[in-house]
Design an enzyme around this catalytic site. Structure first.
Site, short mmCIF file in Angstrom:
data_model
loop_
_atom_site.label_atom_id
_atom_site.label_comp_id
_atom_site.label_asym_id
_atom_site.label_seq_id
_atom_site.Cartn_x
_atom_site.Cartn_y
_atom_site.Cartn_z
N PHE A 113 1.19 -0.54 -0.12
CA PHE A 113 -0.32 0.19 0.20
C PHE A 113 0.90 1.73 0.22
O PHE A 113 2.17 1.71 0.76
CB PHE A 113 -1.01 0.04 1.05
CG PHE A 113 -1.83 1.05 1.61
CD1 PHE A 113 -3.06 0.98 0.33
CD2 PHE A 113 -2.34 2.19 2.18
CE1 PHE A 113 -3.95 1.86 0.66
CE2 PHE A 113 -2.51 3.49 2.06
CZ PHE A 113 -4.19 2.62 1.25
N ASP A 184 2.05 -5.46 7.86
CA ASP A 184 0.86 -4.82 8.33
C ASP A 184 -0.76 -5.63 7.76
O ASP A 184 -0.31 -6.35 6.68
CB ASP A 184 1.07 -3.96 6.78
CG ASP A 184 0.02 -2.46 6.59
OD1 ASP A 184 -1.14 -3.29 6.99
OD2 ASP A 184 0.13 -1.95 6.74
N TYR A 209 -11.22 -0.70 10.56
CA TYR A 209 -11.97 0.25 10.38
C TYR A 209 -11.97 -0.76 8.82
O TYR A 209 -13.70 -0.06 8.22
CB TYR A 209 -11.98 1.59 10.12
CG TYR A 209 -11.13 1.88 8.43
CD1 TYR A 209 -10.48 2.04 7.84
CD2 TYR A 209 -9.56 2.95 9.25
CE1 TYR A 209 -9.06 2.11 6.96
CE2 TYR A 209 -8.76 3.09 8.80
CZ TYR A 209 -8.64 2.72 7.08
OH TYR A 209 -7.25 2.15 6.19
N LYS A 210 -11.88 -1.93 8.72
CA LYS A 210 -12.26 -2.64 7.19
C LYS A 210 -12.84 -3.67 8.47
O LYS A 210 -13.85 -3.05 8.49
CB LYS A 210 -11.36 -3.15 6.52
CG LYS A 210 -9.98 -1.98 6.01
CD LYS A 210 -8.70 -2.21 5.31
CE LYS A 210 -7.99 -1.29 4.93
NZ LYS A 210 -8.51 0.02 4.08
N ARG A 356 -13.66 -3.77 -7.68
CA ARG A 356 -12.77 -4.17 -5.76
C ARG A 356 -13.98 -4.98 -5.80
O ARG A 356 -15.06 -4.36 -5.02
CB ARG A 356 -12.19 -3.94 -4.67
CG ARG A 356 -10.65 -3.86 -5.56
CD ARG A 356 -10.34 -3.22 -3.80
NE ARG A 356 -10.36 -1.98 -3.48
CZ ARG A 356 -9.99 -2.16 -1.84
NH1 ARG A 356 -8.31 -2.20 -1.75
NH2 ARG A 356 -10.37 -1.14 -1.24
#
Length: 397
Positions: A113, A184, A209-210, A356
């Site tokens: 990322f 990560d 938050y995912k 996605r």
């Protein structure tokens, strides 16, 4: 056995929406507004500043960190919550470089990322000690680790395609070469079983938050292996990481263990939302979540490939090599995704051409998968994506 009908009822999902974007932002757990109302009215409202002691606010980063520790295979007392994922990446990487002072290479891959890479670049500039960020193709990452590697910085699941690294092999290779590993877990925690302790990770970081459904801007977490926790020197020496924050000493003395990875005042409302969101995991076996995710992903891939020949699978075909999301490539993927959203199926888009879809069994079942495939098939067959409104780019894609 996990009851997914029960877990679905835990979420306050909009009527008529098929939500396939939990890999970007989890939906609202119904317990969160109740908890926030309690914290705001009965704690902040009635206790005001005494809530730090009376409501236990000061200990929340560690207490909630222990709840996350259970989901990532970490021991109690090794995870703390607070700040953002970018901050936690910076802390972990700076600590790793400090523990390997004679080495100059940070190894990562081109599928990582961008924020992780940006933080590494910024740290290199500020240290000005000759470090370099060495990027390889994801498939060549293991071979890139050598005797000059100080740290391996790797996101387990590619945010675009869902490709999953073999962390056991990467950690073993890094340690064999004397390097430290920052893992990560942004697209791993809550998506499938993780074992940071068993695999020997030195540091692990992640957002909440995912798949952990704690809401936009929810705090991140950091894990430090117990054997390193009292050896790391915090690069961000904030007052909450001090050995005695309320002594107000002018000189910094690092706290003990994971506490030294705290930085500033903890965001109590956000941590309270996270704490409430984590309640669903008391009812869940992560092995069941993973098995259901694979089954639903396979169903989705088969359906899309049968009905939408213009789309090309971007995710690995082998489910063992992907996380809990599926990605398809399409030249007009942004517009097609906007058409889906307009019809009540929410996924998202990543440049240049990736659509996605997060497959999250806590609130997505076979019926939603089949209906999403049918809506996508209709959009592709009729070229509904070609309306001008669907091509207009928003600030967030």
């Amino acid at each position: 056995m996990t009851d997914f009908a029960k877990t679905r009822a835990f979420f306050d999902l909009p009527e008529g929406i098929i939500y396939l974007d939990g890999n970007s932002l989890g939906p609202l757990p119904s317990a969160v507004p109740v908890r926030l109302d309690h914290v705001m009215r009965l704690e902040w409202g009635e206790m005001v500043i005494t809530g730090w002691n009376r409501a236990g606010w000061i200990d929340m980063p560690r207490r909630v960190g222990d709840r996350i520790a259970r989901l990532i295979g970490a021991a109690p007392g090794t995870v703390v919550v607070g700040d953002t994922l970018s901050i936690k990446v910076y802390q972990a990487l700076a600590s790793a470089l400090d523990l390997r002072p004679d080495r100059r290479k940070i190894v990562s891959d081109s599928g990582n990322f961008p924020t992780d890479l940006y933080m590494a670049e910024g740290l290199i500039r500020s240290l000005d000690r000759g470090h370099e960020l060495s990027l390889s193709a994801p498939e060549n990452l293991e071979a890139a680790i050598d005797e000059d590697t100080a740290a391996l910085l790797v996101t387990e699941v590619d945010y675009r395609t869902g490709r999953r690294h073999d962390m056991a092999r990467l950690i073993a290779k890094a340690h064999q070469k004397g390097a430290l590993v920052i893992w990560d877990l942004a697209h791993s925690a809550g998506a499938f079983p993780v074992d940071v302790s068993g695999l020997g990770a030195d540091f692990a970081v992640g957002c909440t938050y995912k798949y952990l459904n704690a809401g936009p801007g929810a705090p991140a977490f950091i894990y430090v292996a117990p054997e390193l926790a009292d050896r790391v020197t915090p690069a961000l020496s904030g007052w909450m990481g001090h050995e005695a924050p309320f002594a107000f000493d002018l000189d910094y003395r690092a706290g003990h263990g994971i506490d030294r990875m705290r930085v500033g005042t903890p965001p109590i409302l956000q941590i309270a939302a996270l704490d409430a969101a984590l309640d669903v995991w008391d009812e869940v076996d992560l092995a069941d979540v993973r098995a259901q995710s694979v089954a639903l992903s396979e169903r989705f891939i088969a359906g899309v490939e049968a009905a939408c020949p213009d789309l090309t699978l971007a995710s690995p075909r082998d489910p063992a090599r992907r996380g809990s999301q599926v990605a398809f490539r399409f030249e007009h993927g942004y517009a097609a995704m906007q058409a889906m959203i307009a019809r009540g199926v929410i996924g998202d888009f990543r440049a240049p051409d990736i659509m996605r879809f997060g497959i999250t069994p806590l609130y997505v079942g076979a019926d939603e998968i089949d209906r999403a495939v049918g809506i996508l098939a209709e959009i592709m067959a009729t070229r509904a994506w070609d309306e001008p409104a669907y091509h207009r780019r928003e600030a967030v894609t």
